[in-house]
Scaffold this motif. Structure first.
Motif, PDB file in Angstrom:
ATOM      1  N   ALA A 134      45.927  36.522  39.943  1.00  0.00           N
ATOM      2  CA  ALA A 134      44.748  36.281  38.359  1.00  0.00           C
ATOM      3  C   ALA A 134      44.079  37.344  38.938  1.00  0.00           C
ATOM      4  O   ALA A 134      42.758  36.275  39.721  1.00  0.00           O
ATOM      5  N   PRO A 135      42.988  37.532  37.971  1.00  0.00           N
ATOM      6  CA  PRO A 135      41.610  37.592  37.641  1.00  0.00           C
ATOM      7  C   PRO A 135      40.250  37.075  37.656  1.00  0.00           C
ATOM      8  O   PRO A 135      39.532  37.038  38.747  1.00  0.00           O
ATOM      9  N   ASP A 136      40.394  35.679  37.738  1.00  0.00           N
ATOM     10  CA  ASP A 136      39.689  34.418  38.158  1.00  0.00           C
ATOM     11  C   ASP A 136      39.707  34.711  39.875  1.00  0.00           C
ATOM     12  O   ASP A 136      38.327  34.399  40.183  1.00  0.00           O
ATOM     13  N   GLU A 137      40.474  34.374  39.990  1.00  0.00           N
ATOM     14  CA  GLU A 137      40.853  34.376  41.773  1.00  0.00           C
ATOM     15  C   GLU A 137      40.913  35.073  42.425  1.00  0.00           C
ATOM     16  O   GLU A 137      39.474  34.613  42.927  1.00  0.00           O
ATOM     17  N   ALA A 138      41.130  36.461  42.315  1.00  0.00           N
ATOM     18  CA  ALA A 138      40.799  37.819  42.870  1.00  0.00           C
ATOM     19  C   ALA A 138      39.092  37.341  42.286  1.00  0.00           C
ATOM     20  O   ALA A 138      37.991  37.792  43.588  1.00  0.00           O
ATOM     21  N   LEU A 139      38.032  37.418  41.822  1.00  0.00           N
ATOM     22  CA  LEU A 139      36.597  37.695  41.599  1.00  0.00           C
ATOM     23  C   LEU A 139      36.071  36.417  42.532  1.00  0.00           C
ATOM     24  O   LEU A 139      35.256  36.292  42.669  1.00  0.00           O
ATOM     25  N   ARG A 140      36.320  34.923  42.631  1.00  0.00           N
ATOM     26  CA  ARG A 140      35.874  33.824  43.384  1.00  0.00           C
ATOM     27  C   ARG A 140      36.213  34.685  45.277  1.00  0.00           C
ATOM     28  O   ARG A 140      34.945  34.797  45.933  1.00  0.00           O
ATOM     29  N   LEU A 141      37.006  35.329  45.468  1.00  0.00           N
ATOM     30  CA  LEU A 141      38.093  35.373  46.715  1.00  0.00           C
ATOM     31  C   LEU A 141      36.921  37.274  47.155  1.00  0.00           C
ATOM     32  O   LEU A 141      35.717  36.862  47.484  1.00  0.00           O
TER      33      LEU A 141
END
Length: 194
Positions: A134-141
């Motif tokens: 999901a975008p939030d998780e991808a951005l966190r990584l």
């Protein structure tokens, strides 16, 4: 090694960036991790090997192909850390899953940014994180990573390559018929502190 003149400047620029990163002193807040991957053909025995009286193992010439899997090596040279992830495929989503495992590893929880040195394979991009999560998780990584690609035709600058070579010679130089058994064989190389 000979490089086409048109690519010398690009090669030199990328090489210098990689060498500059390798020259950094060790800092656990900003680790440098190298990764590389290679396929492993899965081959199974058709007949049980026979142990000769002198202890040598005799394998039958016949074997059964069981497909392929991919061994993905991660190495932090200055910390003496390495681990191997094994997957059935080499897709953007598989790469992203491996990256998540590294970023979330206990040894990197306190890291502010991880510099990841890798080759130019089309899946080795931050966009792969967005294909997998999901975008939030991808951005966190993505916020935790600085990707640094070796120059084209310069993957030998990746310090994960000799580690992968050692893994191949010491652990994967045998017939292995299942992906899970490849993962087990990789654990024999040691120094995995994850």
């Amino acid at each position: 090694m000979v490089h086409p003149a048109a690519h010398d400047a690009e090669f030199a620029c990328q090489m210098e960036q990689v060498l500059e990163v390798y020259a950094r002193p060790y800092d656990a807040r900003y680790p440098v991790v190298c990764m590389d991957e290679q396929p492993k053909q899965l081959i199974d025995e058709v007949r049980e090997p026979v142990v000769a009286p002198d202890g040598t193992v005799r394998e039958d010439f016949e074997y059964a192909r069981r497909g392929v899997c991919v061994a993905c090596m991660f190495v932090e040279p200055l910390a003496g850390w390495r681990t191997v992830a094994v997957s059935e495929r080499r897709t953007a989503v598989d790469w992203a899953q491996h990256i998540k495992e590294v970023v979330d590893a206990p040894c990197y929880r306190q890291a502010e940014r991880i510099t990841l040195v890798c080759d130019n394979l089309n899946t080795h991009r931050l966009a792969s994180l967005y294909e997998a999560f999901a975008p939030d998780e991808a951005l966190r990584l993505a916020r935790k990573l600085d990707l640094l690609h070796t120059p084209k035709h310069g993957s030998w600058l990746n310090m994960a390559e000799p580690e992968l070579s050692a893994l191949t010679r010491q652990c994967l130089d045998q017939r292995i018929g299942e992906c899970g058994r490849v993962a087990d064989a990789c654990q024999g190389l040691g120094r995995d502190t994850q």
